[in-house]
Scaffold this motif. Structure first.
Motif, short mmCIF file in Angstrom:
data_model
loop_
_atom_site.label_atom_id
_atom_site.label_comp_id
_atom_site.label_asym_id
_atom_site.label_seq_id
_atom_site.Cartn_x
_atom_site.Cartn_y
_atom_site.Cartn_z
N CYS A 52 -14.57 10.11 -34.31
CA CYS A 52 -15.83 10.42 -33.66
C CYS A 52 -16.92 11.13 -34.40
O CYS A 52 -18.20 11.11 -33.84
CB CYS A 52 -15.59 11.05 -32.38
SG CYS A 52 -14.50 10.09 -31.37
N LEU A 54 -16.98 14.34 -35.59
CA LEU A 54 -17.15 15.66 -35.31
C LEU A 54 -16.29 16.54 -36.58
O LEU A 54 -16.92 17.61 -36.60
CB LEU A 54 -16.68 16.07 -34.00
CG LEU A 54 -17.01 15.32 -32.59
CD1 LEU A 54 -16.37 15.95 -31.58
CD2 LEU A 54 -18.53 15.86 -32.46
N TYR A 73 -22.36 4.68 -40.12
CA TYR A 73 -22.28 5.51 -38.93
C TYR A 73 -22.71 5.24 -37.59
O TYR A 73 -22.44 5.36 -36.71
CB TYR A 73 -22.40 6.87 -39.24
CG TYR A 73 -23.93 7.59 -39.47
CD1 TYR A 73 -24.51 7.02 -40.63
CD2 TYR A 73 -24.44 7.90 -38.70
CE1 TYR A 73 -25.69 7.46 -40.84
CE2 TYR A 73 -25.88 8.28 -38.58
CZ TYR A 73 -26.55 7.97 -39.79
OH TYR A 73 -27.83 8.24 -40.10
N ARG A 74 -23.98 4.46 -38.04
CA ARG A 74 -24.88 4.12 -36.76
C ARG A 74 -24.12 3.13 -35.76
O ARG A 74 -24.21 3.27 -34.60
CB ARG A 74 -26.40 3.73 -37.11
CG ARG A 74 -27.37 4.87 -37.76
CD ARG A 74 -28.64 4.32 -37.58
NE ARG A 74 -29.45 5.00 -38.40
CZ ARG A 74 -30.28 6.04 -37.87
NH1 ARG A 74 -30.26 6.33 -36.57
NH2 ARG A 74 -31.19 6.69 -38.78
N ARG A 77 -20.80 4.57 -34.30
CA ARG A 77 -20.70 5.57 -33.42
C ARG A 77 -21.38 5.01 -32.10
O ARG A 77 -20.79 5.57 -30.89
CB ARG A 77 -21.81 6.79 -33.82
CG ARG A 77 -21.03 7.50 -35.06
CD ARG A 77 -21.85 8.83 -35.18
NE ARG A 77 -21.41 9.47 -36.41
CZ ARG A 77 -22.00 10.54 -37.05
NH1 ARG A 77 -23.14 10.95 -36.53
NH2 ARG A 77 -21.56 11.18 -37.87
N HIS A 106 -27.33 8.13 -27.85
CA HIS A 106 -26.68 6.83 -28.52
C HIS A 106 -27.44 5.71 -28.78
O HIS A 106 -26.99 4.62 -29.03
CB HIS A 106 -25.45 6.43 -27.61
CG HIS A 106 -24.41 7.58 -27.73
ND1 HIS A 106 -24.46 8.94 -26.94
CD2 HIS A 106 -23.29 7.78 -28.68
CE1 HIS A 106 -23.30 9.66 -27.25
NE2 HIS A 106 -22.66 8.92 -28.25
N TYR B 90 -21.00 18.30 -29.42
CA TYR B 90 -20.43 17.39 -29.90
C TYR B 90 -21.14 16.00 -29.63
O TYR B 90 -20.87 15.00 -30.26
CB TYR B 90 -18.85 17.28 -29.09
CG TYR B 90 -19.22 16.94 -27.54
CD1 TYR B 90 -19.03 15.43 -27.41
CD2 TYR B 90 -19.45 17.72 -26.54
CE1 TYR B 90 -19.14 14.88 -25.98
CE2 TYR B 90 -19.69 17.05 -25.22
CZ TYR B 90 -19.32 15.64 -24.86
OH TYR B 90 -19.56 15.15 -23.65
N GLU B 91 -21.87 15.88 -28.37
CA GLU B 91 -22.60 14.72 -28.25
C GLU B 91 -23.45 14.48 -29.50
O GLU B 91 -23.69 13.05 -29.52
CB GLU B 91 -23.32 14.98 -26.99
CG GLU B 91 -23.41 13.47 -25.95
CD GLU B 91 -24.03 13.73 -24.67
OE1 GLU B 91 -24.31 14.61 -24.29
OE2 GLU B 91 -23.51 12.69 -23.67
N LEU B 92 -24.35 15.33 -29.87
CA LEU B 92 -25.38 15.03 -30.79
C LEU B 92 -24.59 14.67 -32.10
O LEU B 92 -24.96 13.67 -32.85
CB LEU B 92 -26.12 16.20 -31.13
CG LEU B 92 -26.97 16.27 -32.39
CD1 LEU B 92 -28.15 15.43 -31.88
CD2 LEU B 92 -27.60 17.61 -32.81
N LEU B 93 -23.47 15.43 -32.46
CA LEU B 93 -22.58 15.05 -33.54
C LEU B 93 -22.16 13.88 -33.72
O LEU B 93 -21.77 13.35 -34.88
CB LEU B 93 -21.79 16.25 -33.99
CG LEU B 93 -22.38 17.49 -33.95
CD1 LEU B 93 -21.59 18.85 -34.46
CD2 LEU B 93 -23.32 17.88 -35.26
N SER B 94 -21.62 13.27 -32.58
CA SER B 94 -21.05 12.03 -32.57
C SER B 94 -21.81 10.76 -32.05
O SER B 94 -21.39 9.72 -32.07
CB SER B 94 -19.93 11.97 -31.32
OG SER B 94 -20.30 12.19 -30.22
N ALA B 95 -23.02 11.15 -32.11
CA ALA B 95 -24.30 10.00 -31.59
C ALA B 95 -24.74 9.46 -32.89
O ALA B 95 -24.72 10.10 -34.02
CB ALA B 95 -25.32 10.68 -30.99
N PRO B 96 -24.96 8.26 -32.95
CA PRO B 96 -25.73 7.39 -34.11
C PRO B 96 -27.03 8.09 -34.59
O PRO B 96 -27.96 7.27 -34.39
CB PRO B 96 -25.87 5.84 -33.83
CG PRO B 96 -25.98 5.98 -32.24
CD PRO B 96 -25.18 7.42 -31.75
N VAL B 97 -26.89 9.31 -34.66
CA VAL B 97 -28.38 9.94 -35.19
C VAL B 97 -28.33 10.48 -36.45
O VAL B 97 -27.44 11.25 -36.78
CB VAL B 97 -28.56 11.10 -34.07
CG1 VAL B 97 -29.88 11.93 -34.45
CG2 VAL B 97 -28.64 10.58 -32.68
N LYS B 252 -20.06 20.92 -38.57
CA LYS B 252 -18.86 19.90 -39.01
C LYS B 252 -17.72 20.68 -39.70
O LYS B 252 -18.18 20.80 -41.12
CB LYS B 252 -19.26 18.88 -39.42
CG LYS B 252 -20.24 17.67 -38.53
CD LYS B 252 -20.00 16.39 -38.84
CE LYS B 252 -20.99 15.71 -37.97
NZ LYS B 252 -21.08 14.09 -38.54
#
Lengths: 308, 253
Positions: A52, A54, A73-74, A77, A106, B90-97, B252
């Motif tokens: 994921c 992290l 990754y874009r 994820r 997202h 966790y949400e930011l780090l696992s997002a396509p950002v 991370k």
């Protein structure tokens, strides 16, 4: 059809020197419910967190629907939703605000109708304007699942989704996971509970001390794990098994003071009732009867100790 | 660019601020008003003009900077520390950002708050002092640049901090003294020569000086130098943030 998640040679050694994952190879099939089992500290969460984004893998590659989770990754994820093990919510925000945030972060545009559906499916719609802080523990768990679904992921990771939740919510979550699978979402869940894996999973992987020691169809695994033992405390030690019972899965324990019968409760045949009748007929006297099932821990120990 | 993510983070951060708007604005406005009452009216009336500017007007840019610096660091460090602390990062780090998108959104929101606050403080000051702004464009430029730079710095502190106490250490022990000794309340030309030289190592001097120049056309150090130092500090912060995301430092494992 290519796997939706493909893990190749992934390892993780933390800065402290602790090796959390030895080289892991794993394919998750499209549309399945995959249960990753393992004791605490086995590496389940590390593996999920690497997939994921992290945690950074020390080596190896992960593809999500063919997209490299680091290089692409874009896309990768955007396909994945995650419900982490630890309860983590923005307490002062409303359920609706946090849902909008999750969808937006997202990369998805606004879609109030979809978010409403997710909240209704999780019985959260009437709580949409409540601050998360005001919700019960079970409701907060639902919010975390709703957030993970807010961007319509094709792959959903549930890390210990039912740890510490009551029976009713657990059943609700199982029903929800099944319905998601029916809609084409691939589900990967970690759990301590054999019952959960048995109820839900199509396939099961067992991880221990950073090693993926087993990946098998649930039906086959449950056949192995589904053994029970009936332990009879004998009134007097026996010198040997009565001739009538030779060939039965029986063995002595406690220096001959106990007789242990290993059986599969789902198997056809005379079972426990027939065995007890035959023991009485053979004149074997016993003072106590108890039954036990193999614990997951015992199965892990057995798997780890088994020669490769 | 993930525009939806940028918008989501920015609006989420701004809504948190608007939810506590009264406290967020009232507290700095009251403390700044008290400064004007004490230093501007009570003490200032007995002080001579500095570089032809009345003392009450002289401290307007410095006091505004004081609030903007403090709020920038506070807003930006809190903005990123809060999800770290609560676990929701966790949400930011696992997002396509991309990392720079996250920085633009978080720092942009924090800087927006600081600039708005700076504007409110300047309006408040107008109630006490009839100051004028000689170079409005440069005033806005210095205000925005300072807000952005110190929000970047605050972002670094927020990532670095592992507890609420650490979050306060840098602003309390370093930034506040530097701001008070950075010429907010005086011209550094009033200092003895040795202290004047030492003061030039204080980056806040350049910010306050440049900002004051945009008001009254007078400054302790050259305007180009002020601008250069501000941009230089911003560049250093950007490099540190790039390194944070490249290595995963405290984000991370």
């Amino acid at each position: 059809m290519p796997p939706i998640i493909s893990v190749r040679g992934v390892t993780k050694t933390y800065a402290s020197g602790f090796q959390a994952l030895k080289p892991i190879d794993l394919d998750i099939r499209r549309g399945e419910i995959f249960a990753l089992l393992g004791p605490n500290g086995a590496g389940k969460s590390t593996l999920i967190n690497i997939i994921c984004g992290l945690v950074r893998a020390s080596s190896g590659t992960v593809l999500a629907d063919g997209y490299d989770i680091v290089r692409d990754y874009r896309v990768a994820r955007s396909l994945i939703g995650l419900v982490p093990q630890e309860m983590a919510t923005e307490g002062y925000e409303t359920v609706w605000a946090t849902m909008k945030f999750s969808r937006g972060v997202h990369g998805r545009g606004r879609d109030p109708a979809y978010l409403e559906k997710v909240l209704r499916d999780l019985s959260l719609w009437d709580k949409k304007d409540s601050p998360i802080l005001a919700l019960s523990g079970g409701m907060k768990r639902r919010v975390m699942i709703a957030k993970a679904l807010s961007h319509q992921p094709r792959i959903l990771f549930l890390d210990e989704p039912t740890a510490g939740v009551d029976v009713e919510l657990r059943r609700d979550l199982w029903a929800m996971v099944r319905s998601l699978r029916d809609s084409g979402v691939t589900i990967i869940l970690t759990t301590h509970y054999i019952e959960e894996a048995e109820e839900m999973a199509d396939r099961v992987g067992v991880i221990n001390r950073g090693e993926l020691i087993l990946v098998e169809d649930k039906a086959a695994l449950m056949r192995d794990l589904g053994t029970r033992q009936l332990i009879l405390t004998l009134a007097a030690p026996l010198s040997g098994l009565p001739a009538d019972l030779a060939g039965e899965p029986l063995h002595f324990a406690d220096d001959g003071l106990s007789l242990v019968y290993t059986f599969d409760p789902k198997a056809e045949g005379e079972g426990v009732e027939g065995l007890i009748r035959r023991l009485i007929d053979a004149g074997v006297a016993f003072t106590d009867i108890r039954s036990r099932e193999s614990s997951l821990e015992e199965i892990f120990v057995g798997l780890v100790r088994a020669p490769a | 660019m993930n525009v939806n993510a940028l918008r989501a983070i920015y609006l989420f951060e701004m809504s948190r601020w608007f939810r506590t708007l009264v406290g967020s604005l009232l507290s700095p406005v009251i403390s700044t008003s008290l400064y004007f009452v004490v230093f501007g009216s009570a003490i200032g009336s007995r002080m001579t003009a500095i570089d032809g500017v009345s003392y009450a007007a002289f401290i307007v840019p410095g006091l505004t900077m004081l609030s903007v610096l403090t709020e920038s660091i506070g807003n930006a460090s809190f903005g990123i520390y809060m999800p770290k602390w609560s676990g929701t990062i966790y949400e930011l780090l696992s997002a396509p950002v991309a990392w720079w998108e996250a920085v633009i959104a978080y720092v942009g929101a924090a800087a927006s708050k600081s600039v708005l606050l700076g504007g409110v403080i300047l309006l408040t000051a107008r109630l006490f002092v009839p100051y004028h702004i000689a170079h409005p464009f440069w005033m806005a430029a210095f205000l925005i640049l300072t807000a952005l730079t110190f929000c970047l710095f605050g972002f670094i502190i927020g990532v670095w901090a592992e507890g609420w106490e650490r979050l306060q250490i840098v602003p309390t022990l370093i930034i506040t003294p530097l701001t008070f000794l950075g010429g907010s309340f005086y011209s550094i030309s009033m200092l003895p020569p040795l202290w004047r030289k030492i003061t030039l190592f204080n980056p806040v001097v350049y910010l306050v000086s440049g900002f004051r120049w945009s008001f009254y056309g007078v400054s302790d150090v050259g305007v180009s130098l002020s601008l250069g130092m501000t941009l230089g500090f911003m560049a250093v912060c950007l490099v540190v943030i790039w390194w944070i995301f490249k290595t995963g430092y405290k984000l991370k494992p």
